[in-house]
Design a protein around this motif. Structure first.
Motif, PDB file in Angstrom:
ATOM      1  N   VAL A   1       0.693  -1.351   0.081  1.00 37.49           N
ATOM      2  CA  VAL A   1      -0.002  -0.037   0.197  1.00 37.49           C
ATOM      3  C   VAL A   1       0.685   1.382   0.178  1.00 37.49           C
ATOM      4  O   VAL A   1       0.266   2.101  -0.198  1.00 37.49           O
ATOM      5  CB  VAL A   1      -1.331  -0.023   1.159  1.00 37.49           C
ATOM      6  CG1 VAL A   1      -2.220  -0.976   1.065  1.00 37.49           C
ATOM      7  CG2 VAL A   1       0.113  -0.167   2.835  1.00 37.49           C
ATOM      8  N   ARG A   2       2.040   1.266   0.255  1.00 38.67           N
ATOM      9  CA  ARG A   2       3.094   1.827   0.364  1.00 38.67           C
ATOM     10  C   ARG A   2       3.466   3.047  -0.705  1.00 38.67           C
ATOM     11  O   ARG A   2       3.072   3.816  -0.935  1.00 38.67           O
ATOM     12  CB  ARG A   2       4.028   2.008   1.271  1.00 38.67           C
ATOM     13  CG  ARG A   2       3.860   1.761   2.838  1.00 38.67           C
ATOM     14  CD  ARG A   2       5.335   1.833   3.503  1.00 38.67           C
ATOM     15  NE  ARG A   2       4.365   1.531   4.921  1.00 38.67           N
ATOM     16  CZ  ARG A   2       5.734   0.571   5.985  1.00 38.67           C
ATOM     17  NH1 ARG A   2       6.127  -0.651   4.984  1.00 38.67           N
ATOM     18  NH2 ARG A   2       4.843  -0.463   6.662  1.00 38.67           N
TER      19      ARG A   2
ATOM     20  N   MET B   1     -12.759   3.035  -1.985  1.00 36.79           N
ATOM     21  CA  MET B   1     -13.502   4.471  -1.263  1.00 36.79           C
ATOM     22  C   MET B   1     -14.181   4.476  -0.416  1.00 36.79           C
ATOM     23  O   MET B   1     -13.735   5.533   0.672  1.00 36.79           O
ATOM     24  CB  MET B   1     -14.305   4.456  -2.903  1.00 36.79           C
ATOM     25  CG  MET B   1     -14.247   5.222  -3.722  1.00 36.79           C
ATOM     26  SD  MET B   1     -15.150   5.188  -5.241  1.00 36.79           S
ATOM     27  CE  MET B   1     -17.526   4.615  -3.965  1.00 36.79           C
ATOM     28  N   GLU B   2     -14.539   4.259   0.159  1.00 39.12           N
ATOM     29  CA  GLU B   2     -15.759   4.255   1.883  1.00 39.12           C
ATOM     30  C   GLU B   2     -14.249   4.554   2.703  1.00 39.12           C
ATOM     31  O   GLU B   2     -14.500   4.906   3.269  1.00 39.12           O
ATOM     32  CB  GLU B   2     -16.200   3.588   1.519  1.00 39.12           C
ATOM     33  CG  GLU B   2     -16.268   2.271   2.650  1.00 39.12           C
ATOM     34  CD  GLU B   2     -17.505   1.279   3.210  1.00 39.12           C
ATOM     35  OE1 GLU B   2     -18.525   1.757   2.768  1.00 39.12           O
ATOM     36  OE2 GLU B   2     -17.232  -0.018   2.888  1.00 39.12           O
ATOM     37  N   ILE B   3     -13.883   3.396   2.775  1.00 37.29           N
ATOM     38  CA  ILE B   3     -12.697   4.024   4.175  1.00 37.29           C
ATOM     39  C   ILE B   3     -10.953   4.520   4.063  1.00 37.29           C
ATOM     40  O   ILE B   3     -10.867   5.027   4.952  1.00 37.29           O
ATOM     41  CB  ILE B   3     -12.476   2.903   5.238  1.00 37.29           C
ATOM     42  CG1 ILE B   3     -11.166   0.885   4.064  1.00 37.29           C
ATOM     43  CG2 ILE B   3     -13.843   1.464   5.224  1.00 37.29           C
ATOM     44  CD1 ILE B   3     -11.394   0.338   4.793  1.00 37.29           C
ATOM     45  N   ALA B   4     -10.896   4.203   2.529  1.00 38.09           N
ATOM     46  CA  ALA B   4      -9.446   4.840   2.841  1.00 38.09           C
ATOM     47  C   ALA B   4      -9.310   6.487   1.242  1.00 38.09           C
ATOM     48  O   ALA B   4      -8.687   7.024   1.473  1.00 38.09           O
ATOM     49  CB  ALA B   4      -8.837   4.286   1.266  1.00 38.09           C
TER      50      ALA B   4
ATOM     51  N   PHE C   1      -6.044  -4.572   0.866  1.00 42.08           N
ATOM     52  CA  PHE C   1      -5.959  -4.103   0.388  1.00 42.08           C
ATOM     53  C   PHE C   1      -6.169  -2.648   0.568  1.00 42.08           C
ATOM     54  O   PHE C   1      -5.732  -1.168   1.872  1.00 42.08           O
ATOM     55  CB  PHE C   1      -5.797  -4.177  -1.035  1.00 42.08           C
ATOM     56  CG  PHE C   1      -5.396  -2.708  -1.475  1.00 42.08           C
ATOM     57  CD1 PHE C   1      -4.014  -3.110  -1.913  1.00 42.08           C
ATOM     58  CD2 PHE C   1      -5.620  -2.033  -1.950  1.00 42.08           C
ATOM     59  CE1 PHE C   1      -3.072  -1.922  -2.914  1.00 42.08           C
ATOM     60  CE2 PHE C   1      -4.506  -1.141  -3.135  1.00 42.08           C
ATOM     61  CZ  PHE C   1      -3.551  -0.710  -2.837  1.00 42.08           C
ATOM     62  N   ALA C   2      -8.228  -2.442   0.822  1.00 44.75           N
ATOM     63  CA  ALA C   2      -8.278  -1.451   1.442  1.00 44.75           C
ATOM     64  C   ALA C   2      -8.424  -1.153   3.056  1.00 44.75           C
ATOM     65  O   ALA C   2      -7.792   0.132   3.385  1.00 44.75           O
ATOM     66  CB  ALA C   2      -9.627  -1.432   1.537  1.00 44.75           C
TER      67      ALA C   2
ATOM     68  N   VAL D   1      -5.701   2.441   6.946  1.00 45.23           N
ATOM     69  CA  VAL D   1      -4.310   3.089   8.348  1.00 45.23           C
ATOM     70  C   VAL D   1      -2.917   3.933   7.170  1.00 45.23           C
ATOM     71  O   VAL D   1      -2.598   4.602   8.452  1.00 45.23           O
ATOM     72  CB  VAL D   1      -3.728   1.689   8.699  1.00 45.23           C
ATOM     73  CG1 VAL D   1      -2.744   1.469   9.437  1.00 45.23           C
ATOM     74  CG2 VAL D   1      -5.570   0.972   9.062  1.00 45.23           C
ATOM     75  N   GLU D   2      -2.678   3.046   6.331  1.00 49.36           N
ATOM     76  CA  GLU D   2      -1.248   4.065   6.103  1.00 49.36           C
ATOM     77  C   GLU D   2      -1.302   5.025   5.860  1.00 49.36           C
ATOM     78  O   GLU D   2      -0.952   5.984   5.913  1.00 49.36           O
ATOM     79  CB  GLU D   2      -0.646   3.471   4.643  1.00 49.36           C
ATOM     80  CG  GLU D   2      -0.333   4.171   4.091  1.00 49.36           C
ATOM     81  CD  GLU D   2       1.700   3.682   4.562  1.00 49.36           C
ATOM     82  OE1 GLU D   2       1.385   3.395   5.095  1.00 49.36           O
ATOM     83  OE2 GLU D   2       2.268   4.925   4.246  1.00 49.36           O
ATOM     84  N   LYS D   3      -3.032   6.007   5.329  1.00 46.38           N
ATOM     85  CA  LYS D   3      -3.116   7.076   5.327  1.00 46.38           C
ATOM     86  C   LYS D   3      -3.293   8.045   6.186  1.00 46.38           C
ATOM     87  O   LYS D   3      -3.892   8.870   6.744  1.00 46.38           O
ATOM     88  CB  LYS D   3      -3.849   7.487   3.772  1.00 46.38           C
ATOM     89  CG  LYS D   3      -3.823   7.239   3.168  1.00 46.38           C
ATOM     90  CD  LYS D   3      -5.448   6.790   1.663  1.00 46.38           C
ATOM     91  CE  LYS D   3      -4.203   7.498  -0.091  1.00 46.38           C
ATOM     92  NZ  LYS D   3      -4.516   8.209  -0.766  1.00 46.38           N
TER      93      LYS D   3
END
Ligand code: F6R
Length: 607
Positions: free
Chosen positions: A456-457, A485-488, A582-583, A588-590
């Protein structure tokens, strides 16, 4: 999901400990509560429908006497939420009390047999067969422990149980099969619970029971035996270093991740749908002139996948329709010969209920698939089945989606059998694959999680994502897109890969990432063509492939593997799992909280 707790202590006051521990299981979701203790050669019970505080206010749970007791928070599966259906359940003579989490699949046969022997049942639950079975075994000469063992051996399905008896008032017997159960080893008492948080303030020493374990607890000692051969076994005591907040999530940082990891279990539960209602539903679907599959959001994606299942397995055409569009789109075409299958995790989504209302007003037959007993959908459906996923706390649907798919696949198979559309061998082959799906999902989570956390990075600055699949994988790609879309909060598109050339491909350039869903089905060859087209325009390619698909691996910048051979109609169940992860890791990454995406509610009860 039901929560169970048991306490064997030296001193009186078990009831208060049980009450406080049940409070710590509240996060699992429940509709009723109950406790039973042993004192003076008798079992004492208090139970009712409602939240723990409400029930305590009316009944004072703490004044049950004794040092040994069990407690339960119930999340209804068999039998509506009510006082009589609340646990603990007792035998005819009130000498044995049982709390249970799980589903006893063969309870109807056992109940009929026990009623034939004169046992009187009070509730509509599957659980109540357990105390009566134990009572029957004792009547025939078994000791309490032997009677429990014989009873457990007859249970099909899943259980975590805790059992007490006034005949041997110093102990609890507990056991697990496919439902979690953990022992807490305190200085002054021993505990058993569905979850570590229940006893964490009392002790941080835990013994995780394994499949087929039976534990016998007395205040100063416990033994664990294998149900199968009754051999005594040692299990390591683990010291739990979780904070109470971490403990609720079983050590996971978010409920969403916990629920993604719960899928092998929720899928095993979804393999036990209520036979009678599934058969009835299959009959309605088979006889209907036209069938509409109606839902919103993730549940709509389950409907879309189901339309491929019904078509491919049963040769039954069905129309998946987004609920908010139902009346406008097909409203006038609905009539007495139509059957509407409404799919709603919560059973309360306003748009889905409005579509159902419309259909009912036009005399159509309404069938329901939901996760919540007693929800509005269960009340307005002619027949409904439960997906048995347990409560989902993360706003983004994960374990409830895969469970819906698995129930719908079983339904499609039943319609296929009714219509004589599949051979005996094919049925057997798919049934075998259905049973393997929980393991495939388990392995897929294991093998991909760390990799996804890393990749994801690499992709977090993509301008937007496009999810592409063909055939039934169209539903998988739509669901992968919705999750991201909805969580990231990442812009993303999804459509059948064949459509890309009819417009969307003009958006593709090097800053775009395209995620391809590529099971080894008959769409694979054409999907390879689509991958080439996107590569040629400079997009980064991530593919979700079946293990060992070297050709697609070579074409991709990164790949995520599904570990196991999955037939086409079941592929969304396994292929969506890497997309959920992935989502999650992208959110989390964002720096977002995936459990509580902005502007969204778990159940959308307004139109
Ligand atoms: C997305 C999500 C929603 C729901 C939708 C329908 O992750 O959870 O799209 O699927 O709001 O909800 P139910 O199934 O309760 O009708």
């Amino acid at each position: 999901m039901c929560g169970i707790f048991g306490c064997v202590s030296k001193a009186d006051g078990a009831a208060k400990i049980i009450h406080e521990s049940l409070k710590r299981l509240e996060y699992r979701g429940y509709d009723s509560v109950g406790e039973a203790t042993i004192f003076d050669g008798r079992i004492h019970v208090k139970k009712d429908q409602g939240k723990i505080d409400e029930v305590h206010k009316v009944h004072n749970l703490d004044d049950l006497p004794g040092s040994v007791g069990i407690g339960h928070t119930r999340w209804a599966t068999h039998g509506a939420p009510s006082r009589v259906n609340a646990h603990p359940h007792l035998d005819c003579e009130d000498k044995i009390a049982v709390v249970h989490n799980g589903i006893i699949e063969n309870f109807s046969e056992l109940k009929a047999e026990l009623e034939g022997l004169g046992h009187i049942f009070k509730s509509k639950t599957d659980t109540e067969v357990i105390p009566h079975l134990i009572e029957e075994n004792i009547k025939r000469g078994s000791s309490f422990i032997e009677a429990v063992r014989e009873a457990l051996k007859r249970l099909e399905g899943s259980y975590a149980v805790a059992i007490i008896t006034s005949l041997e008032p110093d102990k609890i017997v507990c056991a697990r099969k496919e439902s979690p159960l953990i022992l807490g080893v305190g200085e002054k008492a021993l505990y058993c619970a569905s979850d570590i948080p229940a006893f964490l303030p009392l002790t941080n020493k835990a013994v995780i029971l394994e499949e087929g374990d039976v534990a016998i607890l007395q205040h100063d000692r416990y033994e664990i035996r294998r149900l199968e051969d009754w051999k005594q076994i040692a299990r390591e005591i683990q010291v739990i270093a979780w904070t109470p907040e971490m403990a609720e999530k079983q050590g996971y940082p978010h409920f969403m991740l916990k629920e993604i990891h719960e899928q092998p279990l929720s899928l095993r539960n979804a393999l036990r749908p209520q036979e009678l209602y599934m058969d009835l539903m299959a009959t309605f679907l088979d006889r209907a002139k036209n069938v509409f599959l109606v839902a919103c959001g993730t549940s709509y994606h389950a409907c879309l996948a189901a339309s491929y299942m019904f078509s491919k397995l049963a040769y039954l055409p069905t129309y998946p329709i987004i609920a908010s569009e139902f009346a406008e789109h097909v409203g006038m075409a609905v009539n007495i010969d139509s059957t509407i299958l409404a799919v709603s995790q919560s059973g309360e989504t306003a748009d889905t209920l409005a579509a159902v209302e419309h259909a009912r007003n036009r005399a159509a037959t309404v069938l329901g698939l939901t996760n919540v007993v007693g929800s509005t959908l269960t009340r307005v459906s002619r027949v409904y089945v439960l997906q048995q996923s347990g409560p989902e706390i993360g706003v983004a649907a994960t374990k409830t989606f895969t469970a819906q798919l698995l129930v719908l696949a079983q339904l499609a198979l039943r319609v296929a059998k009714l219509r004589g559309k599949v051979s005996h061998q094919e049925v057997k082959a798919i049934e075998k694959k259905l049973k393997e799906i929980p393991d495939v999902v388990e392995r897929t989570i294991k093998v991909n999680e760390e990799k996804i956390r890393q990749i994801v990075r690499k992709y977090k600055d993509s301008r937007f994502f496009v999810f592409l699949g063909r055939g039934i994988s169209t539903a998988t790609s739509l669901e992968g897109r919705l999750k991201l879309m909805e969580i990231a909060y990442v812009p993303a598109f999804a459509f059948p890969a064949g459509e890309s050339k009819h417009g969307p491909i003009s958006l593709i350039e090097p800053s775009v990432t395209v995620i391809f869903i590529c099971p080894r089905d008959r769409t694979r060859k054409t999907i390879i063509g689509n991958i080439m087209e996107m590569k040629a325009r400079g997009a980064s390619i991530i593919s979700v492939i079946e293990e060992g698909d070297e050709e697609i691996k070579q074409l991709s910048d990164d790949y995520l593997e599904v570990l196991g051979e999955v037939p086409e109609v079941l592929s969304p169940i396994a292929f969506v799992v890497p997309l959920q992860l992935f989502a999650y890791y992208m959110a989390v990454e964002k720096g977002y909280n995936p459990d509580m995406p902005r502007n969204l509610a778990k159940s959308v009860t307004v139109k």
